[in-house]
Scaffold this motif. Structure first.
Motif: not given
Length: 317
Positions: A120-127, A138-145, A147-151
């Motif tokens: 929730d509220g975080r930058e993140c990614t997945t396949h 998880f609509p509160s997540a900030r999904v970036d499709p 990038v290869l990874f998010v720290d």
């Protein structure tokens, strides 16, 4: 500092992504001068076979989920996306996060973190195939499709398959330094990664290379970063026209030859800044930059801080 790593398994975990975690954190590389990690594969039923997504292939975890309670890092391999995840696992993830442990997911492992309420509220990614579903759930997540990874500091998420290697090596470098990460990468026969040490600083690691001709060329260049190289000379070395070479190089690595060289030189400069007391002028020379001014220009553009400030924050000498 990472000393202990727990890897929780649930039914229908992915073997390759599990293997990536094992390869980076589970192997004893004391032969290379590295201290082994305290590596724990665990499940809710220790001693029982946990089925993978590969038919008939199982893994028996020797530890229960209590092995997560004091681990520095919790690494979650990809697993089958499902409606519900074991509450025992989710509670263990929440407790680990609350006490400050680092959590890392590979590919669809991000869904377990999301189910635990940790995205929730975080930058993140997945396949990329699962990105829309992760955002929907998880609509509160900030999904970036893209990038290869998010720290994102305490939580690191990665995209599919080999992006897990980039994320794992990035974390090793962030926590233990360039020398350790480079030693692991060299023994895995993969390139060092580009990374960001600050929260939400996202990078796309340099792509690996499948063509033997280009693999040999990249090795040649890596050993001669201090020398001057031109695209025509490199093309001649691999017996190609300049135009064909440039096109093939981008296809193999994702970047142009000069971009690749600059990135590798900056990576080497970071290592020297972390592990030596060499003056910036000498580091510039050893990394193939014509002057300290040129090094500072590229370093600031690539890393976001000047070399001296980077050394102050990350020097290990």
């Amino acid at each position: 500092m990472i000393r202990s790593v727990a890897v929780p398994l649930v039914d229908d975990f992915a073997m390759f992504e599990f293997g990536v975690i094992c390869e980076v954190f589970g192997l004893d590389r004391s032969y290379a001068g590295l201290e082994p990690f305290d590596f724990r594969v665990c499940s809710s039923s220790p001693g029982a076979a946990v089925p993978s997504t590969v038919g008939g292939v199982t893994v028996t975890a020797p530890y229960g989920l209590e092995a997560m309670e004091d681990a520095d890092l919790i690494a979650i391999a990809a697993l089958q996306v499902r409606d519900e995840y074991p509450e025992e696992l989710l509670e263990a993830l929440r407790r680990a996060h609350a006490r400050g442990a680092i959590l890392l997911s590979v590919c669809s492992g991000a869904f377990a973190l999301g189910a635990a309420g940790l995205l929730d509220g975080r930058e993140c990614t997945t396949h990329w195939r699962y990105a829309e579903e992760l955002q929907r759930r998880f609509p509160s997540a900030r999904v970036d499709p893209d990038v290869l990874f998010v720290d994102d500091g305490q939580i690191i998420t990665s995209a599919g398959t080999s992006a897990g290697i980039d994320a794992c090596l990035h974390l090793v470098r962030r926590e233990l330094g360039s020398a350790v990460a480079n030693t692991i990468a060299r023994n895995m026969v993969v390139p060092p990664q580009r990374d960001g040490g600050q929260r939400q600083y996202i990078e796309k690691p340099v792509s690996d290379c499948d063509d033997d001709t280009f693999s040999e060329l990249l090795e040649y260049l890596t050993e001669r970063l201090d020398e001057s190289h031109s695209v025509p000379a490199l093309a001649q070395r691999v017996h190609m026209s300049t135009r064909s070479f440039s096109r093939r190089f981008v296809a193999e690595t994702g970047v142009s030859p000069m971009q690749w060289l600059t990135t590798q030189r900056i990576l080497h400069a970071r290592l020297l800044l972390e592990t030596t007391e060499l003056p910036v002028d000498e580091i510039a020379r050893r990394c193939g930059f014509a002057s300290a001014t040129l090094l500072r220009h590229h370093f600031d553009a690539e890393v976001g801080v000047p070399p001296t400030r980077y050394r102050s924050a990350f020097a290990r000498v």
